[in-house]
Scaffold this motif. Sequence first.
Motif, PDB file in Angstrom:
ATOM      1  N   PHE A   1       0.824  -1.203   0.000  1.00  0.00           N
ATOM      2  CA  PHE A   1       0.000   0.000   0.000  1.00  0.00           C
ATOM      3  C   PHE A   1       0.860   1.255   0.000  1.00  0.00           C
ATOM      4  CE2 PHE A   1      -2.094   3.452   2.251  1.00  0.00           C
ATOM      5  CZ  PHE A   1      -3.249   3.583   1.503  1.00  0.00           C
ATOM      6  N   ASP A   2       1.886   1.286   0.851  1.00  0.00           N
ATOM      7  CA  ASP A   2       2.783   2.450   0.913  1.00  0.00           C
ATOM      8  C   ASP A   2       3.481   2.674  -0.422  1.00  0.00           C
ATOM      9  OD1 ASP A   2       2.103   3.007   3.523  1.00  0.00           O
ATOM     10  OD2 ASP A   2       3.804   1.912   4.377  1.00  0.00           O
ATOM     11  N   LYS A   3       3.931   1.596  -1.051  1.00  0.00           N
ATOM     12  CA  LYS A   3       4.603   1.710  -2.344  1.00  0.00           C
ATOM     13  C   LYS A   3       3.642   2.280  -3.388  1.00  0.00           C
ATOM     14  CE  LYS A   3       5.294  -1.661  -5.201  1.00  0.00           C
ATOM     15  NZ  LYS A   3       5.639  -2.920  -5.834  1.00  0.00           N
ATOM     16  N   ASN A   4       2.430   1.764  -3.444  1.00  0.00           N
ATOM     17  CA  ASN A   4       1.446   2.261  -4.405  1.00  0.00           C
ATOM     18  C   ASN A   4       1.053   3.707  -4.114  1.00  0.00           C
ATOM     19  OD1 ASN A   4       1.402  -0.143  -5.797  1.00  0.00           O
ATOM     20  ND2 ASN A   4      -0.337  -0.950  -4.650  1.00  0.00           N
ATOM     21  N   TYR A   5       0.952   4.069  -2.852  1.00  0.00           N
ATOM     22  CA  TYR A   5       0.600   5.435  -2.476  1.00  0.00           C
ATOM     23  C   TYR A   5       1.672   6.424  -2.924  1.00  0.00           C
ATOM     24  CZ  TYR A   5      -1.061   9.329   0.331  1.00  0.00           C
ATOM     25  OH  TYR A   5      -1.524  10.544   0.744  1.00  0.00           O
ATOM     26  N   LYS A   6       2.942   6.031  -2.758  1.00  0.00           N
ATOM     27  CA  LYS A   6       4.039   6.910  -3.194  1.00  0.00           C
ATOM     28  C   LYS A   6       4.026   7.070  -4.708  1.00  0.00           C
ATOM     29  CE  LYS A   6       6.983   5.994   0.742  1.00  0.00           C
ATOM     30  NZ  LYS A   6       8.188   5.355   1.240  1.00  0.00           N
TER      31      LYS A   6
ATOM     32  N   ILE B   1       1.374   6.969  -6.632  1.00  0.00           N
ATOM     33  CA  ILE B   1       0.245   7.845  -6.945  1.00  0.00           C
ATOM     34  C   ILE B   1       0.580   9.294  -6.621  1.00  0.00           C
ATOM     35  CG2 ILE B   1      -2.122   8.417  -6.258  1.00  0.00           C
ATOM     36  CD1 ILE B   1      -2.617   5.400  -6.001  1.00  0.00           C
ATOM     37  N   GLU B   2       1.298   9.532  -5.516  1.00  0.00           N
ATOM     38  CA  GLU B   2       1.687  10.903  -5.164  1.00  0.00           C
ATOM     39  C   GLU B   2       2.607  11.525  -6.204  1.00  0.00           C
ATOM     40  OE1 GLU B   2       3.441  10.542  -1.275  1.00  0.00           O
ATOM     41  OE2 GLU B   2       1.672  11.451  -0.357  1.00  0.00           O
TER      42      GLU B   2
END
Length: 66
Positions: free
Chosen positions: A41-46, A48-49
Amino acid sequence: METVIFLAIFNMIVLLIAIKTKKYLYTITPEKQWSKEIEEFDKNYKIIENIDVDNYTLGSGHLYEK
């Protein structure tokens, strides 16, 4: 009398099974269990940011185009 003995033995067996299974119920903490999903999730969130949306334009035929 036989019914009472049978019920007592049955209840003891069910109680022993319940105690034995409860011992293994909470052996893995949620943090260990979910660590892979949290990292993903953290990897995907970064990712997307970091998406640049400044030059975004709608093409022809888009549903929201006016």
